[in-house]
Design a protein around this motif. Structure first.
Motif, PDB file in Angstrom:
ATOM      1  N   CYS A   1      -5.944   2.128  -2.868  1.00 55.01           N
ATOM      2  CA  CYS A   1      -4.874   1.294  -3.418  1.00 55.01           C
ATOM      3  C   CYS A   1      -3.619   2.149  -3.573  1.00 55.01           C
ATOM      4  CB  CYS A   1      -5.279   0.711  -4.775  1.00 55.01           C
ATOM      5  SG  CYS A   1      -6.729  -0.340  -4.721  1.00 55.01           S
ATOM      6  N   THR A   2      -2.553   1.738  -2.917  1.00 53.47           N
ATOM      7  CA  THR A   2      -1.276   2.423  -3.050  1.00 53.47           C
ATOM      8  C   THR A   2      -0.303   1.518  -3.790  1.00 53.47           C
ATOM      9  OG1 THR A   2       0.518   3.522  -1.843  1.00 53.47           O
ATOM     10  CG2 THR A   2      -0.504   1.609  -0.785  1.00 53.47           C
ATOM     11  N   LEU A   3       0.510   2.098  -4.668  1.00 50.87           N
ATOM     12  CA  LEU A   3       1.339   1.336  -5.587  1.00 50.87           C
ATOM     13  C   LEU A   3       2.752   1.171  -5.043  1.00 50.87           C
ATOM     14  CD1 LEU A   3       0.265   3.016  -8.968  1.00 50.87           C
ATOM     15  CD2 LEU A   3      -0.841   1.174  -7.697  1.00 50.87           C
ATOM     16  N   GLY A   4       3.179  -0.076  -4.864  1.00 54.99           N
ATOM     17  CA  GLY A   4       4.570  -0.366  -4.542  1.00 54.99           C
ATOM     18  C   GLY A   4       4.969  -0.085  -3.122  1.00 54.99           C
ATOM     19  N   ALA A   5       4.772   1.146  -2.667  1.00 56.41           N
ATOM     20  CA  ALA A   5       5.154   1.560  -1.312  1.00 56.41           C
ATOM     21  C   ALA A   5       4.150   2.599  -0.841  1.00 56.41           C
ATOM     22  CB  ALA A   5       6.572   2.126  -1.284  1.00 56.41           C
ATOM     23  N   PRO A   6       3.703   2.525   0.399  1.00 56.19           N
ATOM     24  CA  PRO A   6       2.695   3.486   0.882  1.00 56.19           C
ATOM     25  C   PRO A   6       3.314   4.838   1.181  1.00 56.19           C
ATOM     26  CG  PRO A   6       3.319   2.004   2.648  1.00 56.19           C
ATOM     27  CD  PRO A   6       4.045   1.520   1.423  1.00 56.19           C
ATOM     28  N   LEU A   7       2.481   5.846   1.087  1.00 52.38           N
ATOM     29  CA  LEU A   7       2.905   7.198   1.439  1.00 52.38           C
ATOM     30  C   LEU A   7       2.612   7.433   2.915  1.00 52.38           C
ATOM     31  CD1 LEU A   7       1.569   9.171  -1.653  1.00 52.38           C
ATOM     32  CD2 LEU A   7       3.913   8.411  -1.218  1.00 52.38           C
ATOM     33  N   VAL A   8       3.483   8.191   3.550  1.00 55.95           N
ATOM     34  CA  VAL A   8       3.272   8.507   4.959  1.00 55.95           C
ATOM     35  C   VAL A   8       1.995   9.311   5.131  1.00 55.95           C
ATOM     36  CG1 VAL A   8       4.228   9.691   6.960  1.00 55.95           C
ATOM     37  CG2 VAL A   8       5.736   8.419   5.428  1.00 55.95           C
ATOM     38  N   ASN A   9       1.754  10.264   4.228  1.00 57.18           N
ATOM     39  CA  ASN A   9       0.556  11.094   4.285  1.00 57.18           C
ATOM     40  C   ASN A   9      -0.417  10.607   3.220  1.00 57.18           C
ATOM     41  OD1 ASN A   9      -1.310  13.079   4.784  1.00 57.18           O
ATOM     42  ND2 ASN A   9      -0.174  14.694   3.699  1.00 57.18           N
ATOM     43  N   GLN A  10      -1.204   9.584   3.569  1.00 61.87           N
ATOM     44  CA  GLN A  10      -2.205   9.072   2.632  1.00 61.87           C
ATOM     45  C   GLN A  10      -3.527   9.811   2.737  1.00 61.87           C
ATOM     46  OE1 GLN A  10      -0.305   6.052   0.369  1.00 61.87           O
ATOM     47  NE2 GLN A  10      -2.277   7.004   0.197  1.00 61.87           N
ATOM     48  N   GLY A  11      -3.667  10.702   3.703  1.00 57.35           N
ATOM     49  CA  GLY A  11      -4.913  11.430   3.856  1.00 57.35           C
ATOM     50  C   GLY A  11      -6.029  10.500   4.309  1.00 57.35           C
ATOM     51  N   LEU A  12      -7.225  10.763   3.822  1.00 59.71           N
ATOM     52  CA  LEU A  12      -8.381   9.924   4.130  1.00 59.71           C
ATOM     53  C   LEU A  12      -8.321   8.702   3.223  1.00 59.71           C
ATOM     54  CD1 LEU A  12     -11.117  12.721   4.400  1.00 59.71           C
ATOM     55  CD2 LEU A  12      -9.865  11.609   6.254  1.00 59.71           C
ATOM     56  N   ALA A  13      -7.866   7.583   3.779  1.00 57.04           N
ATOM     57  CA  ALA A  13      -7.585   6.423   2.935  1.00 57.04           C
ATOM     58  C   ALA A  13      -8.613   5.316   3.098  1.00 57.04           C
ATOM     59  CB  ALA A  13      -6.195   5.862   3.260  1.00 57.04           C
ATOM     60  N   GLY A  14      -9.370   5.270   4.167  1.00 58.09           N
ATOM     61  CA  GLY A  14     -10.252   4.135   4.395  1.00 58.09           C
ATOM     62  C   GLY A  14      -9.429   2.885   4.666  1.00 58.09           C
ATOM     63  N   ARG A  15      -9.799   1.791   4.047  1.00 62.33           N
ATOM     64  CA  ARG A  15      -9.015   0.552   4.154  1.00 62.33           C
ATOM     65  C   ARG A  15      -7.905   0.617   3.125  1.00 62.33           C
ATOM     66  NH1 ARG A  15      -6.534  -2.960   6.505  1.00 62.33           N
ATOM     67  NH2 ARG A  15      -7.223  -5.111   6.790  1.00 62.33           N
ATOM     68  N   LEU A  16      -6.666   0.529   3.589  1.00 63.31           N
ATOM     69  CA  LEU A  16      -5.501   0.723   2.728  1.00 63.31           C
ATOM     70  C   LEU A  16      -4.979  -0.625   2.239  1.00 63.31           C
ATOM     71  CD1 LEU A  16      -3.489   2.774   1.554  1.00 63.31           C
ATOM     72  CD2 LEU A  16      -2.126   2.484   3.625  1.00 63.31           C
ATOM     73  N   PHE A  17      -4.717  -0.707   0.922  1.00 68.51           N
ATOM     74  CA  PHE A  17      -4.177  -1.909   0.305  1.00 68.51           C
ATOM     75  C   PHE A  17      -2.896  -1.552  -0.447  1.00 68.51           C
ATOM     76  CE2 PHE A  17      -8.592  -2.961   0.881  1.00 68.51           C
ATOM     77  CZ  PHE A  17      -8.568  -4.293   1.244  1.00 68.51           C
ATOM     78  N   LEU A  18      -1.903  -2.427  -0.294  1.00 74.59           N
ATOM     79  CA  LEU A  18      -0.633  -2.271  -0.992  1.00 74.59           C
ATOM     80  C   LEU A  18      -0.611  -3.216  -2.184  1.00 74.59           C
ATOM     81  CD1 LEU A  18       2.236  -1.020  -1.080  1.00 74.59           C
ATOM     82  CD2 LEU A  18       2.989  -2.937   0.356  1.00 74.59           C
ATOM     83  N   ILE A  19      -0.264  -2.670  -3.375  1.00 71.96           N
ATOM     84  CA  ILE A  19      -0.282  -3.431  -4.621  1.00 71.96           C
ATOM     85  C   ILE A  19       1.145  -3.702  -5.061  1.00 71.96           C
ATOM     86  CG2 ILE A  19      -0.920  -3.357  -7.065  1.00 71.96           C
ATOM     87  CD1 ILE A  19      -3.359  -1.807  -6.319  1.00 71.96           C
ATOM     88  N   ASP A  20       1.401  -4.937  -5.425  1.00 74.41           N
ATOM     89  CA  ASP A  20       2.706  -5.339  -5.940  1.00 74.41           C
ATOM     90  C   ASP A  20       2.806  -4.942  -7.407  1.00 74.41           C
ATOM     91  OD1 ASP A  20       5.135  -6.480  -6.481  1.00 74.41           O
ATOM     92  OD2 ASP A  20       4.390  -8.552  -6.525  1.00 74.41           O
ATOM     93  N   ILE A  21       3.727  -4.034  -7.724  1.00 76.24           N
ATOM     94  CA  ILE A  21       3.916  -3.584  -9.105  1.00 76.24           C
ATOM     95  C   ILE A  21       5.268  -4.030  -9.659  1.00 76.24           C
ATOM     96  CG2 ILE A  21       2.374  -1.612  -8.863  1.00 76.24           C
ATOM     97  CD1 ILE A  21       4.842   0.147  -8.458  1.00 76.24           C
ATOM     98  N   GLY A  22       5.972  -4.889  -8.950  1.00 79.06           N
ATOM     99  CA  GLY A  22       7.230  -5.424  -9.460  1.00 79.06           C
ATOM    100  C   GLY A  22       8.467  -4.676  -9.010  1.00 79.06           C
ATOM    101  N   LEU A  23       8.382  -3.922  -7.913  1.00 80.86           N
ATOM    102  CA  LEU A  23       9.577  -3.255  -7.400  1.00 80.86           C
ATOM    103  C   LEU A  23      10.479  -4.298  -6.736  1.00 80.86           C
ATOM    104  CD1 LEU A  23       8.091  -0.011  -5.799  1.00 80.86           C
ATOM    105  CD2 LEU A  23       9.240  -0.252  -8.005  1.00 80.86           C
ATOM    106  N   PHE A  24      11.697  -4.441  -7.232  1.00 78.29           N
ATOM    107  CA  PHE A  24      12.598  -5.469  -6.728  1.00 78.29           C
ATOM    108  C   PHE A  24      13.321  -4.983  -5.478  1.00 78.29           C
ATOM    109  CE2 PHE A  24      13.321  -3.960 -11.008  1.00 78.29           C
ATOM    110  CZ  PHE A  24      14.219  -2.935 -10.816  1.00 78.29           C
ATOM    111  N   PRO A  25      13.772  -5.888  -4.610  1.00 74.18           N
ATOM    112  CA  PRO A  25      14.341  -5.494  -3.312  1.00 74.18           C
ATOM    113  C   PRO A  25      15.577  -4.611  -3.411  1.00 74.18           C
ATOM    114  CG  PRO A  25      13.741  -7.817  -3.303  1.00 74.18           C
ATOM    115  CD  PRO A  25      13.585  -7.351  -4.712  1.00 74.18           C
ATOM    116  N   PHE A  26      16.441  -4.845  -4.428  1.00 79.21           N
ATOM    117  CA  PHE A  26      17.679  -4.050  -4.437  1.00 79.21           C
ATOM    118  C   PHE A  26      17.412  -2.601  -4.820  1.00 79.21           C
ATOM    119  CE2 PHE A  26      17.600  -5.960  -8.720  1.00 79.21           C
ATOM    120  CZ  PHE A  26      17.746  -4.848  -9.521  1.00 79.21           C
TER     121      PHE A  26
END
Length: 430
Positions: free
Chosen positions: A373-398
């Motif tokens: 589970c990655t928060l808000g935005a994924p990292l380029v270097n996630q390492g050994l991640a398996g199945r990657l999921f992006l979680i919405d934590i309320g980061l607004f577009p602006f």
């Protein structure tokens, strides 16, 4: 009588109407005549020898020993003569009203008569001779005219479907054209082909700081992230098939590994949410995260905290929530980290990693998780991640715009979306 009823039930009753029959009675006599009415209990005959012309004579089923058909009616006789169907329940009903034939509608709209299935299927098979011509009827359908009317209307437009089979997500009716905007490329993409830009850890920290300075609280981020991770854990456990009132097996067991870093805070919140859903939660506190003393006390009162460390965990564990993979913990590499890696590698339980942040060099390679589970935005270097999921934590577009990060929300109707790593995906963002 039983023989007569079986014979009548074996064919359409109206097929016998108009036939000339010879009825042998139980007293040894016989009568001949033309059938005008026939039910399971009585046969009405007319034109009998020695009787007045057009007279009728009723023969009841208990008086009949045998019935022979002398001749069947011709087609002209079937088409010209009216057919009357006598109901079996011809006696007056409880209200004293005489029964009505099926083709007569009572004057009182509130009164309803319950007819049996045999009344609806009593038409003679000789009347069902003409087949419906589907080919000529299909020619009456003006497809081009109707499609032209659809094209002139607002909304969807008929799509020219090729010979290939449509996929389940495709629709015959096209939706409105998407709003065109500047294109961008991403290091990841969702199942809906929405690109997501991967960030370095320093750039994502600046993004979080920008959002917090604009009013987003960090406690809100941790709470929302913990709820989303707990939802993911419930789904991979089996959802309503495993976590429900009707589950007669033992409740699932989840082990949460907590460190003092940011991942540990999310793991504590996840454990708290899971404990409220009928799941047995066991928390191993290697260090208490800052600002989580209250949550830890709640988990202690619920007997969710294991004081003996990894040795106090049960033998059977369904899922491990790993909150020890944050950057600060991995850089310091505490003494208990080796024992954690040994235990997770020996355990057969799958691992849900909470926002791992692996440095370039590590003393040991962490145990590969099955889900990350990655928060808000994924990292380029996630390492050994398996199945990657992006979680919405309320980061607004602006917040992304102020950091000059191309962004289009990939969540739509979801709060957790799976990500796929691929080559650059380019799209028009709206």
């Amino acid at each position: 009588k039983q023989w007569y009823q079986r014979r009548v039930r074996g064919a359409m009753t109206t097929d016998y109407v108009g036939s000339i029959v010879c009825v042998k009675l139980t007293n040894g006599t016989s009568v001949n005549g033309r059938v005008t009415k026939i039910t399971s209990s009585v046969v009405s005959l007319t034109d009998l020898p020695g009787k007045q012309k057009n007279g009728t004579f009723d023969v009841y089923s208990h008086e009949i020993s045998d019935l022979e058909i002398v001749s069947l009616p011709t087609r002209n006789e079937i088409d010209q003569k009216p057919i009357t169907i006598m109901r079996r329940d011809a006696s007056p009903n409880r209200r004293g009203n005489s029964p009505l034939p099926p083709d007569i509608t009572p004057d009182n709209n509130n009164s309803r008569k319950q007819y049996k299935k045999g009344d609806a299927f009593s038409m003679s098979v000789n009347n069902m001779l003409e087949d419906f011509d589907f080919q000529s009827s299909n020619k009456l359908f003006q497809k081009d005219t109707i499609f032209d009317e659809w094209r002139q209307q607002d909304g969807g437009l008929p799509k020219q479907v090729n010979s290939e089979k449509l996929k389940p997500r495709e629709m015959v009716i096209e939706s409105a054209a998407p709003v065109q905007g500047p294109g961008f490329e991403g290091d990841f993409y969702t199942d809906d082909r929405i690109p997501v830009v991967g960030l370095s850890l320093s750039r994502r920290v600046n993004l979080f700081k920008r959002a917090i300075n604009c009013g987003l609280s960090y406690s809100h981020v941790v709470s929302v992230a913990g709820m989303s991770v707990s939802q993911l854990v419930i789904q991979v456990l089996g959802g309503s098939c495993r976590v429900s009132l009707n589950n007669h097996n033992k409740p699932p067991v989840v082990a949460a590994l907590v460190s003092s870093g940011e991942s540990g805070k999310v793991a504590v919140t996840t454990a708290l949410h899971l404990s409220q859903h009928g799941i047995t939660v066991k928390v191993v506190l290697f260090a208490t995260p800052k600002g989580c003393d209250g949550l830890v006390n709640i988990l202690r009162k619920g007997k969710c905290v294991v004081d003996k460390g990894l040795q106090g965990l049960p033998n059977v564990i369904d899922i491990i929530v790993d909150g020890t993979q944050d950057r600060n913990t991995l850089l310091t590499w505490p003494d208990w980290m080796n024992s954690v890696l040994d235990w997770t590698s020996e355990s057969r339980a799958p691992i849900v990693a909470v926002d791992p942040q692996h440095p370039t060099q590590l003393p040991r390679t962490p145990t590969p998780p099955k889900w990350t589970c990655t928060l808000g935005a994924p990292l380029v270097n996630q390492g050994l991640a398996g199945r990657l999921f992006l979680i919405d934590i309320g980061l607004f577009p602006f917040a992304f715009q102020e950091e000059n990060i191309p962004y289009r929300s990939p969540f739509f109707d979801k709060f957790i979306v799976p990500l796929n790593r691929s080559t650059k995906i380019r799209m028009n963002s709206g």
